[in-house]
Scaffold this active site. Structure first.
Site, short mmCIF file in Angstrom:
data_model
loop_
_atom_site.label_atom_id
_atom_site.label_comp_id
_atom_site.label_asym_id
_atom_site.label_seq_id
_atom_site.Cartn_x
_atom_site.Cartn_y
_atom_site.Cartn_z
N ILE A 17 0.78 -1.49 0.10
CA ILE A 17 0.09 0.07 0.03
C ILE A 17 0.95 1.46 -0.15
O ILE A 17 0.54 2.35 -0.74
CB ILE A 17 -0.87 0.10 1.27
CG1 ILE A 17 -1.81 -1.29 1.13
CG2 ILE A 17 -1.61 1.42 1.40
CD1 ILE A 17 -2.89 -1.26 2.48
N VAL A 61 10.57 2.60 12.44
CA VAL A 61 9.77 3.19 12.97
C VAL A 61 9.71 2.75 14.59
O VAL A 61 9.09 3.77 15.34
CB VAL A 61 8.42 3.09 12.36
CG1 VAL A 61 8.38 3.60 10.98
CG2 VAL A 61 7.61 1.70 12.41
N ASN A 87 2.18 4.55 7.79
CA ASN A 87 1.84 3.58 7.11
C ASN A 87 2.43 2.20 7.44
O ASN A 87 1.78 0.90 7.12
CB ASN A 87 1.88 3.67 5.62
CG ASN A 87 1.48 2.33 4.63
OD1 ASN A 87 0.41 2.25 4.38
ND2 ASN A 87 2.79 1.75 4.14
N TYR A 152 -2.67 -8.32 16.35
CA TYR A 152 -2.64 -7.47 15.27
C TYR A 152 -3.96 -6.51 15.29
O TYR A 152 -3.75 -5.42 15.14
CB TYR A 152 -2.50 -8.25 13.85
CG TYR A 152 -2.77 -7.39 12.72
CD1 TYR A 152 -1.74 -6.55 12.08
CD2 TYR A 152 -3.90 -7.27 12.04
CE1 TYR A 152 -1.98 -5.68 11.10
CE2 TYR A 152 -3.97 -6.51 11.03
CZ TYR A 152 -3.28 -5.54 10.58
OH TYR A 152 -3.23 -4.87 9.25
N LYS A 156 -4.53 -2.30 15.65
CA LYS A 156 -5.34 -1.58 14.71
C LYS A 156 -6.65 -0.88 15.44
O LYS A 156 -7.05 0.27 15.00
CB LYS A 156 -5.78 -2.32 13.33
CG LYS A 156 -4.74 -2.71 12.59
CD LYS A 156 -4.00 -1.71 11.98
CE LYS A 156 -2.81 -2.09 11.14
NZ LYS A 156 -1.89 -0.92 10.57
N THR A 187 -0.90 -7.43 -1.13
CA THR A 187 0.33 -7.07 -1.02
C THR A 187 1.18 -7.99 -0.66
O THR A 187 0.78 -8.99 -0.16
CB THR A 187 0.45 -5.84 0.28
OG1 THR A 187 0.01 -6.42 1.52
CG2 THR A 187 -0.62 -4.65 -0.15
N1 LIG Z 1 -2.66 -5.60 3.01
C1 LIG Z 1 -3.51 -5.84 3.58
O1 LIG Z 1 -4.70 -6.54 3.35
C2 LIG Z 1 -3.96 -4.83 4.58
C3 LIG Z 1 -5.17 -4.42 5.28
C4 LIG Z 1 -5.56 -3.53 6.04
C5 LIG Z 1 -4.58 -2.59 6.64
N2 LIG Z 1 -2.99 -2.87 6.30
C6 LIG Z 1 -2.33 -1.95 6.77
O2 LIG Z 1 -1.47 -1.29 5.62
C7 LIG Z 1 -0.01 -0.90 6.11
C8 LIG Z 1 0.80 -1.55 4.82
O3 LIG Z 1 0.56 -2.85 4.76
P1 LIG Z 1 1.08 -3.75 3.59
O4 LIG Z 1 0.10 -4.81 3.22
O5 LIG Z 1 1.39 -2.65 2.32
O6 LIG Z 1 2.30 -4.25 4.10
P2 LIG Z 1 3.57 -4.77 3.48
O7 LIG Z 1 4.43 -5.59 4.20
O8 LIG Z 1 3.38 -5.14 1.87
O9 LIG Z 1 4.58 -3.49 3.55
C9 LIG Z 1 4.96 -2.80 4.57
C10 LIG Z 1 5.87 -1.74 4.39
O10 LIG Z 1 6.27 -1.35 5.67
C11 LIG Z 1 7.78 -1.34 5.95
N3 LIG Z 1 8.11 -1.92 7.43
C12 LIG Z 1 7.36 -2.69 8.10
N4 LIG Z 1 7.95 -2.75 9.13
C13 LIG Z 1 8.83 -1.64 9.39
C14 LIG Z 1 9.53 -0.85 10.40
N5 LIG Z 1 9.67 -1.62 11.75
N6 LIG Z 1 10.06 0.04 10.17
C15 LIG Z 1 9.97 0.80 8.95
N7 LIG Z 1 9.26 0.22 8.04
C16 LIG Z 1 8.80 -1.08 8.15
C17 LIG Z 1 8.17 -2.41 4.89
O11 LIG Z 1 9.49 -2.23 4.71
C18 LIG Z 1 7.27 -2.04 3.80
O12 LIG Z 1 7.49 -1.00 3.17
C19 LIG Z 1 -0.01 -1.70 7.35
O13 LIG Z 1 0.04 -0.89 8.36
C20 LIG Z 1 -0.97 -3.04 7.53
O14 LIG Z 1 -1.29 -3.34 8.81
C21 LIG Z 1 -2.87 -4.01 5.15
#
Ligand SMILES: NC(=O)c1ccc[n+]([C@@H]2O[C@H](COP(=O)([O-])OP(=O)(O)OC[C@H]3O[C@@H](n4cnc5c(N)ncnc54)[C@H](O)[C@@H]3O)[C@@H](O)[C@H]2O)c1
Length: 270
Positions: A17, A61, A87, A152, A156, A187
């Site tokens: 995302i 982070v 994010n 998790y 949230k 993702t």
């Molecule tokens: N994919 C889904 O279905 C979904 C649904 C609801 C919410 N989300 C939320 O969306 C956000 C992004 O999720 P995604 O699916 O794109 O995840 P992803 O794993 O594809 O990408 C995560 C990103 O965060 C970075 N990251 C992870 N831990 C980190 C840290 N400790 N410090 C710095 N950077 C860090 C990674 O390098 C990557 O760029 C998250 O907060 C996730 O909870 C995702």
């Protein structure tokens, strides 16, 4: 060019995302500071995005020192910060609460919740100068819960209440605070979660079915909503947790899809 000359501090902007957000924010004229703790994903994003207006910072982070340094480097490079988009997130493990280890619990809260604490405490003075805004990537499960994903979901839920409390605290400075709440989004994170499910073979159709609109989307659908929320188009929107869920939270879909055959007529919820 909704974000012309705006500087966005985007955590987790190298994949999923966040990467889709990076693309759309750049296309809208923003300069970006992209934070990730994964060097390979930073290099991959750098190759794909090919822009002089992006600063990449390898930082965790969850680490106060890393985040403080990242904020300082962003301001010294771009001169200001207009938006902090929190994010970055992790979703491991897919477990019930009693099976979750203390290390897993701590990691989830340190990244997903303390990460927001860190960017806020070190970044808020910059946002006060620009009357900027904060966007948090939450999740629908922070509102409705999720089976075998308790810790998790709790992170949230914390993000939902944080978003509202922060919106109140920072409104006097003209700083808006909002969140997006996706359901499923394809993702790298969702692909890992899918493999951990009891019936991994049917997970794709399950993920299509949970969305009333009939499919599990890619990150672009979330990025478009994020662009709106951080732009001046949303200048009177704060404390909002905006679902980007294709209607996943609506109605009695689980009852209809899974258990209606076994429910006696007189007890039928519908
Ligand atoms: N994919 C889904 O279905 C979904 C649904 C609801 C919410 N989300 C939320 O969306 C956000 C992004 O999720 P995604 O699916 O794109 O995840 P992803 O794993 O594809 O990408 C995560 C990103 O965060 C970075 N990251 C992870 N831990 C980190 C840290 N400790 N410090 C710095 N950077 C860090 C990674 O390098 C990557 O760029 C998250 O907060 C996730 O909870 C995702």
């Amino acid at each position: 060019m909704l974000l012309k000359n705006k500087v966005i501090f985007l955590t987790g902007g190298t994949e999923g995302i966040g990467f889709e957000c990076a693309k759309i924010y750049r296309a809208a004229g923003a300069k970006l500071s992209i934070i990730s703790n994964s060097a390979p994903s930073i290099e991959a994003a750098r190759l794909k995005l090919q822009s002089d207006e992006i600063l990449y910072l390898n930082a965790d982070v969850a680490s106060a020192t890393d985040v403080q340094q990242a904020i300082i480097k962003t301001v010294s490079y771009f001169g200001k910060i207009d938006v902090i988009h929190n994010n970055a997130g992790i979703s491991n493990p897919s477990k019930a609460l009693h099976e979750t280890t203390e290390d897993e619990w701590n990691a989830l809260f340190n990244v997903n919740v303390k990460g927001i604490f860190n960017t806020t405490r070190f970044g808020i003075d910059e946002l006060k100068k620009t009357r900027g805004n904060i966007l948090n990537t939450g999740s629908l499960v922070g509102d409705i819960g999720q089976e075998i994903h308790a810790a998790y979901s709790a992170t949230k839920g914390a993000i939902n209440t944080l978003t509202k409390s922060m919106a109140l605290d920072y409104a006097p400075y003209g700083i808006r605070v909002n969140a997006v709440a996706p359901a499923g989004v394809w993702t790298p994170m969702l692909r890992v979660w899918s493999k951990q499910q009891p019936d991994a073979n049917s997970i794709e159709s399950y993920l299509d079915d949970i969305h009333a609109l009939g499919y599990c989307p890619e990150g672009d659908v979330v990025a478009d909503v994020c662009l709106f929320l951080i732009s001046d188009q949303a200048r009177f929107v704060t404390g909002c947790i905006l679902p980007v869920t294709g209607g996943a939270e609506l109605g009695y879909r689980r009852v209809v899809n899974q258990t209606i055959q076994s429910i006696p007529q007189k007890n039928n919820l519908i």
